[in-house]
Write a protein that holds these residues in place. Structure first.
Motif, mmCIF file in Angstrom:
data_model
loop_
_atom_site.group_PDB
_atom_site.id
_atom_site.type_symbol
_atom_site.label_atom_id
_atom_site.label_comp_id
_atom_site.label_asym_id
_atom_site.label_seq_id
_atom_site.Cartn_x
_atom_site.Cartn_y
_atom_site.Cartn_z
ATOM 1 N N LEU A 5 0.588 -1.307 -0.300
ATOM 2 C CA LEU A 5 -0.104 -0.683 -0.089
ATOM 3 C C LEU A 5 0.694 1.243 -0.147
ATOM 4 O O LEU A 5 0.556 2.502 -0.767
ATOM 5 C CB LEU A 5 -0.958 -0.119 1.227
ATOM 6 C CG LEU A 5 -1.571 1.235 1.353
ATOM 7 C CD1 LEU A 5 -2.545 1.371 0.533
ATOM 8 C CD2 LEU A 5 -2.820 1.093 2.480
ATOM 9 N N THR A 9 1.226 4.392 -3.302
ATOM 10 C CA THR A 9 -0.088 5.706 -3.054
ATOM 11 C C THR A 9 1.427 6.740 -2.126
ATOM 12 O O THR A 9 2.737 6.483 -2.767
ATOM 13 C CB THR A 9 -0.160 5.711 -1.990
ATOM 14 O OG1 THR A 9 0.057 5.137 -1.159
ATOM 15 C CG2 THR A 9 -1.510 4.799 -2.909
ATOM 16 N N LYS A 11 1.224 7.814 0.211
ATOM 17 C CA LYS A 11 2.286 7.538 1.388
ATOM 18 C C LYS A 11 3.082 7.080 2.123
ATOM 19 O O LYS A 11 3.777 6.244 1.563
ATOM 20 C CB LYS A 11 1.359 6.582 1.801
ATOM 21 C CG LYS A 11 0.869 5.788 4.011
ATOM 22 C CD LYS A 11 0.602 7.029 4.655
ATOM 23 C CE LYS A 11 0.682 7.700 6.003
ATOM 24 N NZ LYS A 11 -0.011 8.481 6.692
ATOM 25 N N GLU A 91 -10.797 6.438 -7.601
ATOM 26 C CA GLU A 91 -9.622 5.820 -6.709
ATOM 27 C C GLU A 91 -8.985 6.126 -5.955
ATOM 28 O O GLU A 91 -8.268 6.027 -4.917
ATOM 29 C CB GLU A 91 -9.234 5.169 -7.912
ATOM 30 C CG GLU A 91 -9.047 4.441 -8.933
ATOM 31 C CD GLU A 91 -10.167 2.810 -8.332
ATOM 32 O OE1 GLU A 91 -9.893 1.911 -8.119
ATOM 33 O OE2 GLU A 91 -11.272 3.074 -8.290
ATOM 34 N N ILE A 95 -8.240 5.101 -1.500
ATOM 35 C CA ILE A 95 -6.186 5.240 -0.515
ATOM 36 C C ILE A 95 -7.041 6.368 0.335
ATOM 37 O O ILE A 95 -5.585 5.886 1.758
ATOM 38 C CB ILE A 95 -5.560 5.359 -1.973
ATOM 39 C CG1 ILE A 95 -4.907 4.705 -2.516
ATOM 40 C CG2 ILE A 95 -4.242 6.689 -0.688
ATOM 41 C CD1 ILE A 95 -4.266 3.422 -2.056
ATOM 42 N N TYR A 96 -7.126 8.070 0.225
ATOM 43 C CA TYR A 96 -7.025 8.848 1.356
ATOM 44 C C TYR A 96 -8.246 8.485 2.305
ATOM 45 O O TYR A 96 -7.623 7.818 3.177
ATOM 46 C CB TYR A 96 -7.860 10.077 0.800
ATOM 47 C CG TYR A 96 -6.806 10.975 0.372
ATOM 48 C CD1 TYR A 96 -5.990 11.285 0.982
ATOM 49 C CD2 TYR A 96 -6.853 11.161 -0.857
ATOM 50 C CE1 TYR A 96 -4.667 11.690 0.604
ATOM 51 C CE2 TYR A 96 -5.460 11.880 -1.228
ATOM 52 C CZ TYR A 96 -4.659 12.455 -0.659
ATOM 53 O OH TYR A 96 -3.474 13.190 -1.353
ATOM 54 N N ARG A 98 -8.631 4.941 2.866
ATOM 55 C CA ARG A 98 -8.228 3.816 3.340
ATOM 56 C C ARG A 98 -7.118 4.066 4.287
ATOM 57 O O ARG A 98 -7.015 3.747 5.204
ATOM 58 C CB ARG A 98 -7.491 3.067 2.872
ATOM 59 C CG ARG A 98 -7.118 1.693 2.650
ATOM 60 C CD ARG A 98 -6.984 0.694 1.744
ATOM 61 N NE ARG A 98 -5.923 -0.276 1.938
ATOM 62 C CZ ARG A 98 -6.028 -1.869 1.154
ATOM 63 N NH1 ARG A 98 -6.482 -1.390 -0.049
ATOM 64 N NH2 ARG A 98 -5.033 -2.226 1.159
ATOM 65 N N ASP A 294 -10.740 -1.185 -2.810
ATOM 66 C CA ASP A 294 -9.787 -1.605 -3.187
ATOM 67 C C ASP A 294 -9.267 -0.651 -4.076
ATOM 68 O O ASP A 294 -9.665 -0.744 -5.566
ATOM 69 C CB ASP A 294 -9.235 -2.707 -3.166
ATOM 70 C CG ASP A 294 -9.385 -3.417 -1.475
ATOM 71 O OD1 ASP A 294 -8.748 -2.996 -0.715
ATOM 72 O OD2 ASP A 294 -9.888 -4.625 -1.677
ATOM 73 N N PRO A 295 -8.517 0.148 -4.151
ATOM 74 C CA PRO A 295 -8.206 0.478 -5.567
ATOM 75 C C PRO A 295 -7.602 -0.670 -6.937
ATOM 76 O O PRO A 295 -7.069 -1.618 -6.231
ATOM 77 C CB PRO A 295 -6.649 2.206 -5.378
ATOM 78 C CG PRO A 295 -6.788 2.048 -3.718
ATOM 79 C CD PRO A 295 -7.341 0.443 -2.766
ATOM 80 N N PHE A 315 -1.042 7.010 -9.238
ATOM 81 C CA PHE A 315 -0.437 6.164 -8.537
ATOM 82 C C PHE A 315 0.680 5.968 -8.885
ATOM 83 O O PHE A 315 1.018 5.840 -9.771
ATOM 84 C CB PHE A 315 -2.163 5.097 -8.690
ATOM 85 C CG PHE A 315 -2.962 5.142 -8.275
ATOM 86 C CD1 PHE A 315 -3.072 4.191 -5.807
ATOM 87 C CD2 PHE A 315 -3.600 5.385 -8.146
ATOM 88 C CE1 PHE A 315 -4.669 4.450 -5.697
ATOM 89 C CE2 PHE A 315 -5.241 5.610 -7.598
ATOM 90 C CZ PHE A 315 -5.618 5.330 -6.505
#
Length: 398
Positions: A5, A9, A11, A91, A95-96, A98, A294-295, A315
């Motif tokens: 993950l 991303t 992150k 998408e 993520i944000y 999640r 889920d992306p 991504f």
């Protein structure tokens, strides 16, 4: 948080830190917020940068810090502020949300799509204190009844309903006419507000030499240069799509996050059966409508699909297999890459603009923008196949 993950991303991994330029940006950003939070006119902070320069990484880190200060029990100037992060991309919103579940200071409600937030703030006559906007180049610049946006410009509306707006903007990632900004329009727009701009120019996604990024930048301006050979980035051009796909599968087995993606040059109608992308002897289905949390890039079954700009923008992949469809060609007389908007199947991208004059150059730019987005997905490798035989032979000759 899983390693996969983090890698997929914006992150930052637990052991990672912002670069000196990103730290400087974050410092300037919080100084700006504190200076403009209680002024009569909204303040606007704009972050510029090419795909892969870490814009979203800074934005995500800064927003997490902002919300920690907002929800802190210790008195500080940002305590109790009401803040949102907005992104017009399903998408990325997944993520944000999640990631929000993995940070005690974040809530899923902190992350919003623009239209619902604009409509709610307008209905309740409320102001957000700070609104962060990721991928602001995807905001609408005209009404869109399908998306229930009845005003004329989503950025204007968000500014009107915020004390401070922080936005990421890259004009080379605009993918639809209904999100198009004329180059001459943005600066006068900014000039109407107290504002500050910051440019990130270091490439963090595409590893190794800048030679690959330079090659992509030339290509997306129609120019062909010698294919670079760099030690730590695997850049290959294929005669057929099947061997490219086979290699992508091998890469995914060993390092994960390797996917096939393509320009929007193959027919597709939402919820009307299975539609296919063809690349020589290769035939794979387009990505399906993703109703999960889920992306696309993180779902194992999508290794057997072809992703689009709408599933992959924002991504990171480790390896990207990019199919250039029939709209991307070659002019031997000028030795230039050309695009053919009439062959571009994403007609939604070209809808509903009668205020921009001659649309042909803008349509061409949107196609080149989509190629830029696709080609800059891979961290460690880019594989290319061109459907147009003349372009394919010219690329192989490089």
């Amino acid at each position: 948080m899983t390693t996969e993950l983090s890698a997929a991303t914006f992150k930052l991994a637990a052991t990672a830190a912002l670069s000196p330029a990103q730290q400087q940006l974050e410092h300037q950003l919080f100084t700006f917020i504190n200076e403009h939070l209680h002024t009569p006119q909204p303040g606007l902070f704009v972050i510029h940068g090419d795909a892969g320069t870490g814009k979203s990484a800074v934005l995500a880190a800064a927003f997490a810090r902002l919300q920690a200060l907002s929800r802190s029990q210790t008195a500080n100037p940002l305590q109790g502020t009401t803040n949102y992060l907005v992104v017009n991309h399903n998408e990325m919103l997944k993520i944000y949300k999640r990631l929000a579940g993995e940070d005690d200071q974040l809530r899923k409600k902190d992350f919003q799509k623009p239209t619902p937030l604009i409509n709610r703030l307008a209905k309740t006559n409320q102001l957000a204190d700070v609104t962060f906007i990721d991928e602001a180049h995807l905001l609408l610049t005209q009404p869109d009844r399908y998306n229930r946006f009845n005003q004329h410009n989503q950025l204007s509306e968000l500014i009107q309903h915020s004390r401070v707006v922080v936005m990421v903007f890259d004009e080379r990632q605009v993918l639809k006419l209904k999100s198009y900004w004329q180059a001459s329009a943005l600066q006068p727009f900014l000039a109407a507000y107290p504002h500050q701009q910051f440019n990130l120019d270091t490439q963090y996604r595409v590893t190794g030499s800048t030679a690959v990024v330079d090659w992509i930048n030339h290509f997306t301006r129609g120019q062909l240069t010698a294919k670079p050979h760099v030690r730590d980035f695997d850049f290959r051009i294929f005669e057929d799509g099947q061997p490219m796909y086979d290699l992508i599968r091998q890469r995914d087995q060993t390092v994960q996050l390797s996917r096939m993606i393509a320009t929007a040059d193959f027919p597709y109608v939402v919820n009307h059966g299975t539609w296919y992308v063809t690349a020589g002897s290769l035939k794979l289905p387009w990505d399906k409508v993703n109703l999960t949390d889920d992306p696309w890039a993180l779902r194992p079954e999508t290794l057997d699909e072809v992703g689009s700009i709408y599933t992959i923008q924002g991504f990171d992949l480790n390896y990207a297999g990019v199919i250039l469809g029939p709209s991307v060609g070659y002019d031997a007389t000028t030795d230039r890459v050309i695009v053919r908007p009439e062959r571009y199947e994403d007609q939604e991208a070209f809808k509903n603009r009668d205020d921009l004059g001659n649309l042909n150059p803008l349509k061409a730019q949107i196609i080149f923008n989509s190629i830029n987005v696709l080609m800059k997905r891979g961290r460690y490798g880019l594989y290319l196949y061109a459907v147009d035989p003349v372009l394919r032979q010219r690329l192989l000759a490089l």
